[in-house]
Design a protein around this motif. Structure first.
Motif, mmCIF file in Angstrom:
data_model
loop_
_atom_site.group_PDB
_atom_site.id
_atom_site.type_symbol
_atom_site.label_atom_id
_atom_site.label_comp_id
_atom_site.label_asym_id
_atom_site.label_seq_id
_atom_site.Cartn_x
_atom_site.Cartn_y
_atom_site.Cartn_z
ATOM 1 N N ILE A 287 0.839 -1.201 0.000
ATOM 2 C CA ILE A 287 0.000 0.000 0.000
ATOM 3 C C ILE A 287 0.877 1.256 0.000
ATOM 4 N N ALA A 288 1.918 1.257 0.815
ATOM 5 C CA ALA A 288 2.823 2.416 0.859
ATOM 6 C C ALA A 288 3.513 2.613 -0.484
ATOM 7 N N GLN A 289 3.980 1.517 -1.080
ATOM 8 C CA GLN A 289 4.679 1.613 -2.359
ATOM 9 C C GLN A 289 3.756 2.109 -3.460
ATOM 10 N N ILE A 290 2.551 1.583 -3.515
ATOM 11 C CA ILE A 290 1.636 1.996 -4.577
ATOM 12 C C ILE A 290 1.194 3.444 -4.394
ATOM 13 N N SER A 291 1.044 3.887 -3.148
ATOM 14 C CA SER A 291 0.677 5.287 -2.889
ATOM 15 C C SER A 291 1.770 6.237 -3.368
ATOM 16 N N LEU A 292 3.006 5.946 -3.005
ATOM 17 C CA LEU A 292 4.115 6.794 -3.436
ATOM 18 C C LEU A 292 4.301 6.743 -4.943
ATOM 19 N N PHE A 293 4.115 5.563 -5.521
ATOM 20 C CA PHE A 293 4.231 5.401 -6.967
ATOM 21 C C PHE A 293 3.215 6.286 -7.684
ATOM 22 N N ILE A 294 1.980 6.305 -7.193
ATOM 23 C CA ILE A 294 0.931 7.134 -7.804
ATOM 24 C C ILE A 294 1.264 8.613 -7.653
ATOM 25 N N VAL A 295 1.694 9.011 -6.464
ATOM 26 C CA VAL A 295 2.033 10.414 -6.230
ATOM 27 C C VAL A 295 3.064 10.881 -7.255
ATOM 28 N N PHE A 296 4.133 10.124 -7.409
ATOM 29 C CA PHE A 296 5.213 10.583 -8.281
ATOM 30 C C PHE A 296 4.883 10.423 -9.759
ATOM 31 N N ALA A 297 4.080 9.420 -10.126
ATOM 32 C CA ALA A 297 3.685 9.264 -11.529
ATOM 33 C C ALA A 297 2.778 10.413 -11.965
ATOM 34 N N VAL A 298 1.782 10.730 -11.144
ATOM 35 C CA VAL A 298 0.860 11.817 -11.481
ATOM 36 C C VAL A 298 1.582 13.162 -11.421
ATOM 37 N N LEU A 299 2.432 13.330 -10.421
ATOM 38 C CA LEU A 299 3.194 14.568 -10.298
ATOM 39 C C LEU A 299 4.079 14.796 -11.521
ATOM 40 N N ASP A 300 4.663 13.728 -12.027
ATOM 41 C CA ASP A 300 5.485 13.811 -13.238
ATOM 42 C C ASP A 300 4.657 14.352 -14.407
ATOM 43 N N ASN A 301 3.436 13.842 -14.566
ATOM 44 C CA ASN A 301 2.556 14.333 -15.637
ATOM 45 C C ASN A 301 2.251 15.812 -15.478
ATOM 46 N N PHE A 302 1.900 16.212 -14.264
ATOM 47 C CA PHE A 302 1.536 17.608 -14.038
ATOM 48 C C PHE A 302 2.728 18.547 -14.219
ATOM 49 N N LEU A 303 3.908 18.114 -13.804
ATOM 50 C CA LEU A 303 5.090 18.957 -13.977
ATOM 51 C C LEU A 303 5.458 19.097 -15.454
ATOM 52 N N LEU A 304 5.330 18.011 -16.216
ATOM 53 C CA LEU A 304 5.591 18.102 -17.656
ATOM 54 C C LEU A 304 4.586 19.031 -18.332
ATOM 55 N N THR A 305 3.358 19.033 -17.857
ATOM 56 C CA THR A 305 2.350 19.944 -18.399
ATOM 57 C C THR A 305 2.691 21.393 -18.056
ATOM 58 N N SER A 306 3.150 21.628 -16.843
ATOM 59 C CA SER A 306 3.574 22.979 -16.459
ATOM 60 C C SER A 306 4.765 23.435 -17.285
ATOM 61 N N MET A 307 5.665 22.517 -17.576
ATOM 62 C CA MET A 307 6.820 22.857 -18.407
ATOM 63 C C MET A 307 6.390 23.184 -19.839
ATOM 64 N N ALA A 308 5.366 22.490 -20.332
ATOM 65 C CA ALA A 308 4.859 22.788 -21.673
ATOM 66 C C ALA A 308 4.275 24.200 -21.719
ATOM 67 N N TYR A 309 3.566 24.571 -20.663
ATOM 68 C CA TYR A 309 3.026 25.933 -20.605
ATOM 69 C C TYR A 309 4.155 26.964 -20.530
ATOM 70 N N SER A 310 5.186 26.652 -19.766
ATOM 71 C CA SER A 310 6.337 27.549 -19.666
ATOM 72 C C SER A 310 7.004 27.720 -21.032
ATOM 73 N N GLN A 311 7.127 26.627 -21.771
ATOM 74 C CA GLN A 311 7.685 26.698 -23.125
ATOM 75 C C GLN A 311 6.804 27.551 -24.039
ATOM 76 N N TYR A 312 5.497 27.368 -23.888
ATOM 77 C CA TYR A 312 4.552 28.163 -24.693
ATOM 78 C C TYR A 312 4.753 29.658 -24.437
ATOM 79 N N VAL A 313 4.824 30.036 -23.168
ATOM 80 C CA VAL A 313 5.007 31.452 -22.828
ATOM 81 C C VAL A 313 6.353 31.950 -23.345
ATOM 82 N N ALA A 314 7.392 31.117 -23.214
ATOM 83 C CA ALA A 314 8.731 31.529 -23.655
ATOM 84 C C ALA A 314 8.798 31.734 -25.169
ATOM 85 N N LYS A 315 8.113 30.903 -25.933
ATOM 86 C CA LYS A 315 8.196 31.001 -27.390
ATOM 87 C C LYS A 315 7.159 31.958 -27.986
#
Length: 194
Positions: free
Chosen positions: A40-68
């Motif tokens: 349960i602990a492993q799957i919880s942490l796995f979900i946190v970091f997998a979803v966080l990775d998606n959201f951070l990549l999306t934020s980076m895409a927006y940052s790229q959009y603003v920069a370009k």
């Protein structure tokens, strides 16, 4: 951009640490099993970091959009407070999603032992071992998973579509090639991640 990259690096290191530490420990003690609580602990942490990775990549895409697309307004739009807010919201959303899945997993009952013969615990393994109804878990996994992936994909497509349209308006072919070469790494990394 470096602010998001530092958080993405932390997320990736943490994401790997969730599983790799268990693998290394299992290799050392020659035991490839995981208890229910560890699972349960492993799957919880796995979900946190997998979803966080998606959201951070999306934020980076927006940052790229603003920069370009709005280079002269980049520092006004992507101010430190907004970047911190985007990262904080990403952490909170990914933690809430993991908490939702974890809560639903703890509601299941299991007929067999509380030891799972794997080094990595995933939803499929837990749902197969459960002797209670798992339809709600499967529905939530599907709905939240598709929601996160669809949201990230759509935001990334819109951001990079706008970037591509802006780049193609450039006056020289050499400038267009240079702009595409600097922007190509992020969409490729994101498409591999999704």
């Amino acid at each position: 951009m470096y602010f998001f990259l530092s958080h993405l690096a932390l997320t990736n290191v943490s994401f790997l640490s969730v599983t790799v530490t268990k693998i290394l420990m299992d290799m050392q003690i020659q035991d490839q099993s995981i208890s229910y609580a560890e699972c349960i602990a492993q799957i919880s942490l796995f979900i946190v970091f997998a979803v966080l990775d998606n959201f951070l990549l999306t934020s980076m895409a927006y940052s790229q959009y603003v920069a370009k697309c709005h280079p002269l307004h980049y520092t006004n739009i992507m101010r430190e407070g907004l970047c911190s807010l985007r990262v904080t919201v990403s952490w909170l959303l990914s933690s809430a999603i993991a908490l939702c899945h974890t809560f639903l997993l703890t509601q299941l009952s299991f007929c067999a032992d509380s030891i799972i013969p794997h080094f990595f615990c995933d939803f499929g393994t837990l749902l197969k071992l459960s002797c209670s109804d798992t339809s709600l878990n499967e529905l939530v996994i599907f709905m939240i998973g598709e929601g996160v992936i669809t949201f990230s994909l759509m935001c990334n497509l819109v951001s990079y579509g706008c970037i591509g349209a802006t780049i193609l308006k450039g006056p020289s072919t050499k400038g267009i090639c240079k702009a595409f070469s600097t922007c190509a790494s992020n969409p490729i990394a994101e498409s591999l991640h999704l």
